[in-house]
Motif scaffolding. Structure first.
Motif, mmCIF file in Angstrom:
data_model
loop_
_atom_site.group_PDB
_atom_site.id
_atom_site.type_symbol
_atom_site.label_atom_id
_atom_site.label_comp_id
_atom_site.label_asym_id
_atom_site.label_seq_id
_atom_site.Cartn_x
_atom_site.Cartn_y
_atom_site.Cartn_z
ATOM 1 N N ALA A 1 0.803 -1.160 -0.160
ATOM 2 C CA ALA A 1 0.026 0.148 0.054
ATOM 3 C C ALA A 1 0.780 1.125 -0.222
ATOM 4 O O ALA A 1 0.447 2.267 -0.666
ATOM 5 C CB ALA A 1 -0.894 -0.075 1.096
ATOM 6 N N ALA A 2 1.847 1.230 0.833
ATOM 7 C CA ALA A 2 2.852 2.348 0.610
ATOM 8 C C ALA A 2 3.472 2.712 -0.858
ATOM 9 O O ALA A 2 3.535 3.900 -1.172
ATOM 10 C CB ALA A 2 4.122 1.965 1.795
ATOM 11 N N ARG A 3 3.850 1.473 -1.185
ATOM 12 C CA ARG A 3 4.450 1.624 -2.659
ATOM 13 C C ARG A 3 3.323 2.112 -3.651
ATOM 14 O O ARG A 3 3.690 3.156 -4.604
ATOM 15 C CB ARG A 3 4.803 0.388 -3.212
ATOM 16 C CG ARG A 3 5.637 0.467 -4.620
ATOM 17 C CD ARG A 3 6.094 -0.800 -4.892
ATOM 18 N NE ARG A 3 7.106 -0.803 -6.108
ATOM 19 C CZ ARG A 3 6.718 -0.341 -7.320
ATOM 20 N NH1 ARG A 3 5.260 -0.509 -7.537
ATOM 21 N NH2 ARG A 3 7.326 -0.025 -8.492
ATOM 22 N N ASP A 4 2.121 1.774 -3.410
ATOM 23 C CA ASP A 4 1.193 2.060 -4.316
ATOM 24 C C ASP A 4 1.090 3.843 -4.315
ATOM 25 O O ASP A 4 0.677 4.315 -5.263
ATOM 26 C CB ASP A 4 -0.230 1.312 -4.180
ATOM 27 C CG ASP A 4 -0.138 0.013 -4.717
ATOM 28 O OD1 ASP A 4 0.823 -0.359 -5.351
ATOM 29 O OD2 ASP A 4 -1.025 -0.929 -4.060
ATOM 30 N N GLU A 5 0.966 4.115 -2.931
ATOM 31 C CA GLU A 5 0.747 5.514 -2.729
ATOM 32 C C GLU A 5 1.817 6.482 -3.061
ATOM 33 O O GLU A 5 1.548 7.439 -3.773
ATOM 34 C CB GLU A 5 0.556 5.760 -1.011
ATOM 35 C CG GLU A 5 0.098 7.098 -0.947
ATOM 36 C CD GLU A 5 0.167 7.387 0.603
ATOM 37 O OE1 GLU A 5 0.405 8.568 1.130
ATOM 38 O OE2 GLU A 5 -0.396 6.709 1.230
ATOM 39 N N LEU A 6 2.904 5.973 -3.122
ATOM 40 C CA LEU A 6 4.276 6.827 -3.584
ATOM 41 C C LEU A 6 4.083 6.804 -4.971
ATOM 42 O O LEU A 6 4.223 7.752 -5.600
ATOM 43 C CB LEU A 6 5.445 6.141 -2.979
ATOM 44 C CG LEU A 6 5.770 6.233 -1.478
ATOM 45 C CD1 LEU A 6 7.080 5.502 -1.144
ATOM 46 C CD2 LEU A 6 5.894 7.745 -1.304
ATOM 47 N N VAL A 7 3.902 5.723 -5.645
ATOM 48 C CA VAL A 7 3.695 5.549 -7.423
ATOM 49 C C VAL A 7 2.599 6.630 -7.805
ATOM 50 O O VAL A 7 2.821 7.324 -8.556
ATOM 51 C CB VAL A 7 3.470 4.339 -7.853
ATOM 52 C CG1 VAL A 7 3.138 4.062 -9.221
ATOM 53 C CG2 VAL A 7 4.824 3.448 -7.606
ATOM 54 N N THR A 8 1.418 6.445 -7.079
ATOM 55 C CA THR A 8 0.555 7.292 -7.066
ATOM 56 C C THR A 8 0.625 8.956 -7.140
ATOM 57 O O THR A 8 0.173 9.660 -8.094
ATOM 58 C CB THR A 8 -0.827 7.021 -6.673
ATOM 59 O OG1 THR A 8 -1.306 5.674 -6.614
ATOM 60 C CG2 THR A 8 -1.992 8.063 -6.810
ATOM 61 N N ARG A 9 1.460 9.191 -6.291
ATOM 62 C CA ARG A 9 1.983 10.588 -6.077
ATOM 63 C C ARG A 9 3.064 11.039 -6.946
ATOM 64 O O ARG A 9 3.357 12.061 -6.871
ATOM 65 C CB ARG A 9 2.294 10.744 -4.580
ATOM 66 C CG ARG A 9 1.176 10.607 -3.534
ATOM 67 C CD ARG A 9 1.725 10.885 -1.936
ATOM 68 N NE ARG A 9 0.593 10.875 -1.193
ATOM 69 C CZ ARG A 9 0.424 11.979 -0.766
ATOM 70 N NH1 ARG A 9 0.712 13.145 -1.263
ATOM 71 N NH2 ARG A 9 -0.650 11.955 0.174
ATOM 72 N N GLY A 10 3.656 9.976 -7.808
ATOM 73 C CA GLY A 10 4.578 10.333 -8.785
ATOM 74 C C GLY A 10 6.084 10.343 -8.627
ATOM 75 O O GLY A 10 6.995 10.717 -8.877
#
Length: 143
Positions: free
Chosen positions: A86-95
């Motif tokens: 989930a942390a990785r997904d959030e960082l990727v979503t934020r660019g």
């Protein structure tokens, strides 16, 4: 007596660019952005749920007996999360350009999650300061 780690100085070349990265992309809360003395600006940001903050500074002399750290040379600052994917997904979503989730296997680093305490990802800020994110058991977040 308790000794708590409260603030880590992160050396950067461009205060506004670094503030944008840590606030908008990494999701840190901006606690302070102020000129604390003539020509001395400090931006303090805190990762979600953390007691320890980072500080970006411009114009402050090195503390007596210390040397200034060059931008991009701070490596291995570690954040812990309870859900690495989930942390990785959030960082990727934020660019944020972030590594895959990896774990330490019998022959070195391997892709995917590992056992407890053995799942990591990495990313860098715009100056090349390196961060590690580690998955920690959720019961530790209740301390």
């Amino acid at each position: 007596m308790n000794w708590t780690l409260e603030v880590v100085l992160v050396p950067v070349t461009d205060m506004d660019r670094a503030k944008e990265f840590y606030a908008d992309k990494a999701g840190f809360q901006v606690d302070l952005d102020d000129e604390v003395a003539p020509g001395v600006r400090i931006i303090q940001l805190t990762p979600p749920g953390s007691r320890c903050s980072i500080a970006l500074e411009h114009g402050m002399p090195a503390a007596p007996g210390t040397k200034k750290t060059a931008p991009g040379t701070l490596q291995g600052l570690q954040l812990c999360v309870t859900d690495i994917e989930a942390a990785r997904d959030e960082l990727v979503t934020r660019g944020v350009a972030v590594s895959p989730v990896r774990h330490l296997g019998t022959t070195g680093w391997a892709d995917g999650k590992g056992d407890t305490w053995n799942s990591f990802l990495t990313f860098e800020d715009p100056d090349g300061n390196g961060w590690v994110v580690q998955e920690a058991p959720s019961e530790l977040s209740e301390r």
